[in-house]
Design a protein around this motif. Structure first.
Motif, PDB file in Angstrom:
ATOM      1  N   LEU A  31       0.817  -1.210   0.000  1.00  0.00           N
ATOM      2  CA  LEU A  31       0.000   0.000   0.000  1.00  0.00           C
ATOM      3  C   LEU A  31       0.849   1.257   0.000  1.00  0.00           C
ATOM      4  O   LEU A  31       0.441   2.288  -0.548  1.00  0.00           O
ATOM      5  N   PHE A  38      -2.593   2.697   5.662  1.00  0.00           N
ATOM      6  CA  PHE A  38      -3.221   1.598   6.396  1.00  0.00           C
ATOM      7  C   PHE A  38      -3.247   1.996   7.863  1.00  0.00           C
ATOM      8  O   PHE A  38      -2.200   2.205   8.483  1.00  0.00           O
ATOM      9  N   ILE A 264      -7.449  -5.620  -0.105  1.00  0.00           N
ATOM     10  CA  ILE A 264      -6.434  -4.739  -0.693  1.00  0.00           C
ATOM     11  C   ILE A 264      -6.214  -5.076  -2.163  1.00  0.00           C
ATOM     12  O   ILE A 264      -6.153  -4.187  -3.025  1.00  0.00           O
TER      13      ILE A 264
END
Length: 271
Positions: A31, A38, A264
């Protein structure tokens, strides 16, 4: 495009053995390159997630955050800088504690630094092992906490119907309380308006992120407020059944099967 993911820990990110799967770790680390934050969102205190932050590579990092105490606190990880805090009054905590003595429950009282537990039985000791530090108390009042910030209070019993009965019994004092349930064993009492949803929206506003640019992932009723507040509200497969209709998406995987990685990859990394 999603820019922030708020994720519950227990029974969501964590597997049943309290570990984080390699698939989840790899997806979360990816990410950063995608420019997506996150954010762990937990009912526990910040001090209980330090090891998790180190494992995720988020410890002591600027512009990385934790929502803790069910939205009662928002902390930037760099220097553990407290950005927001809202607890309950001492008088309210004292009344909840006094009323709790009349039920077959263990009582937890959260301050910024410590969790105190009255009537701590072995099953709860075993459940809390490696989750957080807790100090057993035997006082029948909270006078020893006068002058300290009290974040929240909760009752413990694994009979959900019994906890619902308690909530009904306490309606005369819950007008200024945000009541939620977690881990199929806790009824939690925060200040009115304090919940994971308000925590998510507050953090997003601080960062200039629109609600529709957020994802929330959870499994139990203390996650419902953020699941409803987020642009995409996700329940993992093991989410309590009564909550699933309120989720935008239910993962095919459970918390033991890397459900967070599924979210995700499906909605951020596109496979």
């Amino acid at each position: 495009m999603y820019r922030l993911i708020a994720c519950d820990l227990d029974e969501t990110l964590f597997q049943s053995d309290r570990t984080i799967s390699q698939k989840n770790l790899e997806a979360i680390r990816a990410l950063d390159k995608a420019g997506v934050k996150f954010v762990p969102a937990t009912g526990r205190g910040y001090n209980s997630v330090r090891d998790t932050l180190r494992e995720l590579g988020l410890a002591d990092k600027e512009q990385e955050y934790v929502i803790s105490y069910n939205g009662g606190a928002i902390t930037e990880n760099k220097g553990e800088r407290l950005l927001h805090f809202q607890g309950i009054s001492f008088d309210l905590a004292q009344e909840l504690y006094r009323r709790g003595l009349g039920y077959h429950v263990c009582i937890h009282v959260y301050t910024k630094e410590m969790v105190y537990a009255y009537r701590l039985w072995q099953e709860e000791i075993d459940y809390l092992a490696n989750r957080m530090e807790i100090r057993e108390i035997f006082d029948e009042n909270l006078d020893f906490l006068k002058g300290q910030d009290i974040v929240k209070l909760l009752y413990v019993n694994t009979d959900y119907s019994y906890l619902k009965q308690i909530e009904n019994d306490l309606k005369d004092i819950t007008g200024d309380i945000d009541v939620s349930y977690s881990s199929n064993r806790y009824i939690e009492f925060n200040s009115r308006g304090v919940n994971k949803g308000s925590g998510l929206l507050s953090l997003a506003a601080m960062l200039g992120i629109r609600p529709e640019e957020t994802i929330a992932i959870g499994d139990n009723f203390n996650d419902l407020s953020m699941i409803r507040a987020a642009g995409l509200g996700v329940g993992v497969r093991n989410t309590v059944e009564d909550m699933k209709p309120f989720c935008d998406y239910i993962t095919k995987a459970s918390n033991d099967e890397s459900a967070v990685a599924e979210v995700i990859r499906t909605f951020v990394l596109n496979g």
